[in-house]
Structures are given as C-alpha cells and as structure tokens.
Design a protein around this motif. Structure first.
Motif, PDB file in Angstrom:
ATOM      1  N   MET A  94      -5.282 -16.426  -1.654  1.00 28.75           N
ATOM      2  CA  MET A  94      -5.153 -15.573  -3.042  1.00 28.75           C
ATOM      3  C   MET A  94      -6.311 -14.150  -2.520  1.00 28.75           C
ATOM      4  SD  MET A  94      -5.671 -16.776  -5.673  1.00 28.75           S
ATOM      5  CE  MET A  94      -5.450 -18.084  -6.910  1.00 28.75           C
ATOM      6  N   ALA A  95      -6.773 -13.920  -1.373  1.00 29.46           N
ATOM      7  CA  ALA A  95      -6.628 -12.247  -0.648  1.00 29.46           C
ATOM      8  C   ALA A  95      -5.079 -12.430  -0.218  1.00 29.46           C
ATOM      9  CB  ALA A  95      -8.167 -13.035   0.367  1.00 29.46           C
ATOM     10  N   SER A  96      -4.383 -12.545   0.671  1.00 28.87           N
ATOM     11  CA  SER A  96      -3.809 -11.720   0.232  1.00 28.87           C
ATOM     12  C   SER A  96      -2.574 -11.319  -0.491  1.00 28.87           C
ATOM     13  CB  SER A  96      -3.314 -13.137   1.297  1.00 28.87           C
ATOM     14  OG  SER A  96      -2.062 -14.199   0.853  1.00 28.87           O
ATOM     15  N   ALA A  97      -2.758 -12.464  -1.414  1.00 27.31           N
ATOM     16  CA  ALA A  97      -1.979 -11.863  -2.374  1.00 27.31           C
ATOM     17  C   ALA A  97      -2.709 -11.089  -3.372  1.00 27.31           C
ATOM     18  CB  ALA A  97      -2.166 -12.963  -3.834  1.00 27.31           C
ATOM     19  N   SER A  98      -3.805 -10.961  -3.469  1.00 26.60           N
ATOM     20  CA  SER A  98      -4.648  -9.200  -3.484  1.00 26.60           C
ATOM     21  C   SER A  98      -4.369  -8.348  -2.994  1.00 26.60           C
ATOM     22  CB  SER A  98      -5.752  -9.342  -4.064  1.00 26.60           C
ATOM     23  OG  SER A  98      -6.981  -9.562  -3.225  1.00 26.60           O
ATOM     24  N   ARG A  99      -3.694  -8.536  -1.833  1.00 26.73           N
ATOM     25  CA  ARG A  99      -4.095  -7.499  -0.672  1.00 26.73           C
ATOM     26  C   ARG A  99      -2.797  -6.798  -0.870  1.00 26.73           C
ATOM     27  NH1 ARG A  99      -6.182  -9.169   4.934  1.00 26.73           N
ATOM     28  NH2 ARG A  99      -8.449  -8.994   4.042  1.00 26.73           N
ATOM     29  N   LEU A 100      -1.371  -8.244  -1.308  1.00 22.95           N
ATOM     30  CA  LEU A 100      -0.090  -7.243  -1.156  1.00 22.95           C
ATOM     31  C   LEU A 100      -0.339  -6.453  -2.597  1.00 22.95           C
ATOM     32  CD1 LEU A 100       1.633 -10.591  -0.530  1.00 22.95           C
ATOM     33  CD2 LEU A 100       1.963  -8.053   0.750  1.00 22.95           C
ATOM     34  N   VAL A 140      -2.438  -4.973  -4.118  1.00 18.62           N
ATOM     35  CA  VAL A 140      -2.729  -3.602  -3.977  1.00 18.62           C
ATOM     36  C   VAL A 140      -2.213  -3.065  -2.804  1.00 18.62           C
ATOM     37  CG1 VAL A 140      -4.486  -2.251  -2.572  1.00 18.62           C
ATOM     38  CG2 VAL A 140      -5.018  -4.528  -3.718  1.00 18.62           C
ATOM     39  N   ILE A 141      -1.117  -3.764  -2.045  1.00 15.03           N
ATOM     40  CA  ILE A 141      -0.760  -2.557  -1.415  1.00 15.03           C
ATOM     41  C   ILE A 141       0.622  -2.003  -1.962  1.00 15.03           C
ATOM     42  CG2 ILE A 141       0.975  -2.675   0.755  1.00 15.03           C
ATOM     43  CD1 ILE A 141      -1.208  -3.986   2.185  1.00 15.03           C
ATOM     44  N   TYR A 142       1.117  -3.015  -3.030  1.00 16.63           N
ATOM     45  CA  TYR A 142       2.112  -2.074  -3.897  1.00 16.63           C
ATOM     46  C   TYR A 142       1.856  -1.337  -4.800  1.00 16.63           C
ATOM     47  CZ  TYR A 142       5.383  -3.509  -7.559  1.00 16.63           C
ATOM     48  OH  TYR A 142       6.849  -2.913  -8.425  1.00 16.63           O
ATOM     49  N   PHE A 143       0.404  -1.431  -5.688  1.00 15.23           N
ATOM     50  CA  PHE A 143       0.724  -0.487  -6.215  1.00 15.23           C
ATOM     51  C   PHE A 143       0.491   0.943  -5.624  1.00 15.23           C
ATOM     52  CE2 PHE A 143      -3.485   1.760  -9.070  1.00 15.23           C
ATOM     53  CZ  PHE A 143      -2.157   1.853 -10.270  1.00 15.23           C
TER      54      PHE A 143
END
Length: 108
Positions: A1-7, A9-12
């Motif tokens: 989950m943490a890696s999906a939210s980081r991705l 944020v990076i995408y945004f």
C-alpha cells in the motif's frame, strides 16, 4: 500500500511539473510573438493619407489640379507632406529635395 501511494504522489507531482512547464512555455511564446509584432511595427513606416495631406497643402493654390498631381507624386515617394499651404519644407527633407528635369522644385 505504501508503495502505491508513493507512486501516486510521484505521478501527481510529475503531472503538476509538466503542466507548469507547458504554461511557462506558452507565456514565453506569447511574449515572443508580442515582441516580434512590436519590432515589425517599428520597422514598417506608417503611411499617410496622401490625398488628404495634399488637399490641405494645395488648398490655396491657383492651379489646384496641378498642385495635387505634383504633391501626390512627392507624397508617394517621401511618405510625408509638410504642414501648411506653403513652406515648412524643413519638416520633410525628402519632399524639399525632389526636383524636375529642369532642376526646379517639383513639390509644392
């Protein structure tokens, strides 16, 4: 989950950076176009209405049609006509220097 939210944020953040870059590029392009247009306006001399200017210049001439014809020729060459009905040729040097074949002043 943490890696999906980081991705996410990076995408945004990447999308925001790209949008900002595009907006800055558009502003720069519109500024460049405005500068080019102003440069063109400075280079291109403004043309005057020779008919109206010569009508004023020849208003008191005894040979009105001849005055209009000569003035129109001079105005077309010089793109200026001195103010008033006679004299004032220092305001338009080109107008003052045009002569006939007999070396007489052409412009009234």
């Amino acid at each position: 989950m943490a890696s999906a939210s980081r991705l996410f944020v990076i995408y945004f953040v990447t999308i925001l950076v790209v949008q900002s870059y595009v907006q800055i590029a558009e502003i720069g392009a519109s500024t460049a176009v405005a500068l080019q247009e102003s440069e063109i306006n400075r280079r291109v001399p403004k043309t005057i209405d020779c008919n109206a200017a010569c009508e004023r210049r020849c208003a008191k001439a005894s040979r009105h049609k001849m005055c209009l014809r000569a003035c129109g020729t001079c105005c077309a060459r010089c793109n200026c006509v001195p103010p008033g009905t006679s004299g004032n040729e220092d305001t338009c040097p080109c107008y003052a220097t045009i002569t006939t074949h007999g070396q007489r002043h052409k412009c009234p």
